[in-house]
Design a protein around this motif. Sequence first.
Motif, PDB file in Angstrom:
ATOM      1  N   PRO A 136       8.382  -4.713   4.975  1.00 41.80           N
ATOM      2  CA  PRO A 136       9.515  -5.287   4.245  1.00 41.80           C
ATOM      3  C   PRO A 136       9.031  -6.315   3.241  1.00 41.80           C
ATOM      4  O   PRO A 136       7.996  -6.958   3.439  1.00 41.80           O
ATOM      5  CB  PRO A 136      10.342  -5.953   5.348  1.00 41.80           C
ATOM      6  N   PRO A 137       9.731  -6.494   2.120  1.00 43.41           N
ATOM      7  CA  PRO A 137       9.351  -7.517   1.145  1.00 43.41           C
ATOM      8  C   PRO A 137       9.419  -8.903   1.759  1.00 43.41           C
ATOM      9  O   PRO A 137      10.249  -9.174   2.622  1.00 43.41           O
ATOM     10  CB  PRO A 137      10.362  -7.337   0.013  1.00 43.41           C
ATOM     11  N   THR A 138       8.533  -9.764   1.316  1.00 49.23           N
ATOM     12  CA  THR A 138       8.472 -11.105   1.887  1.00 49.23           C
ATOM     13  C   THR A 138       9.158 -12.155   1.026  1.00 49.23           C
ATOM     14  O   THR A 138       9.375 -13.267   1.469  1.00 49.23           O
ATOM     15  CB  THR A 138       7.005 -11.519   2.079  1.00 49.23           C
ATOM     16  N   ASN A 182      13.658   4.558   6.049  1.00 54.80           N
ATOM     17  CA  ASN A 182      13.779   3.734   4.838  1.00 54.80           C
ATOM     18  C   ASN A 182      13.143   4.417   3.649  1.00 54.80           C
ATOM     19  O   ASN A 182      13.658   4.386   2.533  1.00 54.80           O
ATOM     20  CB  ASN A 182      13.128   2.368   5.076  1.00 54.80           C
ATOM     21  N   MET A 240       4.824   1.115   5.492  1.00 56.38           N
ATOM     22  CA  MET A 240       5.811   0.365   4.720  1.00 56.38           C
ATOM     23  C   MET A 240       6.122  -0.957   5.405  1.00 56.38           C
ATOM     24  O   MET A 240       6.411  -0.998   6.598  1.00 56.38           O
ATOM     25  CB  MET A 240       7.094   1.177   4.558  1.00 56.38           C
ATOM     26  N   SER A 264       5.743   1.132  -0.419  1.00 52.58           N
ATOM     27  CA  SER A 264       4.492   0.384  -0.460  1.00 52.58           C
ATOM     28  C   SER A 264       3.390   1.113  -1.210  1.00 52.58           C
ATOM     29  O   SER A 264       2.445   0.487  -1.681  1.00 52.58           O
ATOM     30  CB  SER A 264       4.027   0.062   0.965  1.00 52.58           C
ATOM     31  N   GLN A 287       6.981  -4.901  -2.574  1.00 54.02           N
ATOM     32  CA  GLN A 287       6.824  -4.472  -1.200  1.00 54.02           C
ATOM     33  C   GLN A 287       5.383  -4.078  -0.877  1.00 54.02           C
ATOM     34  O   GLN A 287       4.978  -4.107   0.272  1.00 54.02           O
ATOM     35  CB  GLN A 287       7.730  -3.273  -0.917  1.00 54.02           C
ATOM     36  N   HIS A 295      14.954   5.514   0.178  1.00 52.74           N
ATOM     37  CA  HIS A 295      14.469   5.120  -1.141  1.00 52.74           C
ATOM     38  C   HIS A 295      14.361   6.322  -2.061  1.00 52.74           C
ATOM     39  O   HIS A 295      14.654   6.264  -3.245  1.00 52.74           O
ATOM     40  CB  HIS A 295      13.089   4.478  -1.014  1.00 52.74           C
ATOM     41  N   GLN A 335      10.619   3.000   9.376  1.00 52.28           N
ATOM     42  CA  GLN A 335       9.881   3.080   8.115  1.00 52.28           C
ATOM     43  C   GLN A 335      10.153   4.404   7.417  1.00 52.28           C
ATOM     44  O   GLN A 335      10.383   4.463   6.201  1.00 52.28           O
ATOM     45  CB  GLN A 335       8.387   2.919   8.384  1.00 52.28           C
TER      46      GLN A 335
END
Length: 394
Positions: free
Chosen positions: A210-212, A9, A208, A249, A219, A13, A6
């Motif tokens: 992950p997008p679903t 990532n 955080m 998030s 996110q 970003h 997390q």
Amino acid sequence: MNTETQIKNACAHLSAQARVPAGLTDRVLAAERAPRRLRRPLGYSLAAGAAALLVGAGVGVTVTHRSAPKPTVRTIAPVTLSSDTSLRTDLGSTFPRHLVAAGHTAVAAYYTAHQGESGGIRRTWYLYDPGTGTYEKTPWAYLDVAPGMHQAAVIEGPLPAPRIGILDMATRKVTRWISVGHKVGGVAWAPDGRRLVLTAYAKDPDVMAPPTGGPGSPQGSRTGFAVVDSATGHGVFHALPPHPGAPGSRQDLGWSRSGTLLWAPTETDPAKVFYDLNGSPRPAPAHEADAMEDAGLSPNGALAAESGPPPGPSVTITNLTTGKKVTDLPIEQARAWADDGQLFAVGCAVKKCTGKGEFNNRLLLVTLQGKITPLTGYHRSDKLGAWVPVFTHR
């Protein structure tokens, strides 16, 4: 997804937002305030379709739906800011203990980040105490400081929480609790120092996920927001789901320079999307959606701080009226304007800004003529536990 992943990532970003490489942990949470790009910049959010009950100092206040009549527009008088523009430094401390300030701006608070037991990132906050002139450790999970540095808005952990407090910075006591019917994870003061925007979430915004729904899907778990009066607790709830393509998030709302609009961060162009106080999309004020350093526009709106040319490190100052470059400053990041001619900046040791040396840096004051004044001691900014300043008009 484990916590280490997390964090990596989140750093990836945010690396595109700064001149320094991915991995710099004082950028991990920069998407929040704003800030801060949060803030406090950013550095850098109440549930849809239901009424919230705000209770301030024992008085119940109903938070209405978006369909409620618009409140009467009133003039907001600006807060009285300190006339003290003295330079205050703390060169002997890796983590500042004594007030750091210059021009009309001060480091009103700072936090250090660490991994939470249940995942995500947790902050330990240090808030300026005007009685002692030092930063004191606090129990709060999240906070923001009002212009003038007399009050702070504080949130208890764990996040999101059902209420915020208005803290008197001199007495260190909460003078009013504003209880909300939907859990809040972020708070930001308006430039007038009287209103607050509360950003609500269904889940912890610092974990955080992950997008679903595939690439480009939201996110975060942001559910909406409310703009409230800090003295009365009055506010109106508006639903506002996560923005597709936003960085991470945590998607807290911040204020435009005029205090008439709200903004949320994106990971695309433009760097910010703007809304009116009812949550309806609005065009961005001139240059306020541009991708630039955390410092953004100068107080008079004439200058912009942007990433400088390679090989760097450098930050370019541009005159927005003429479009011409004013100067390239030898700094890693421009964090906030002290006044129209000076910036708070992050810089590494001279002749050591390569490899791991770029992460051994400190807070500086730099003039447009390139004069650099150290403000704090050096620290390692590429590790969890590094300190992240929150700037406020003093």
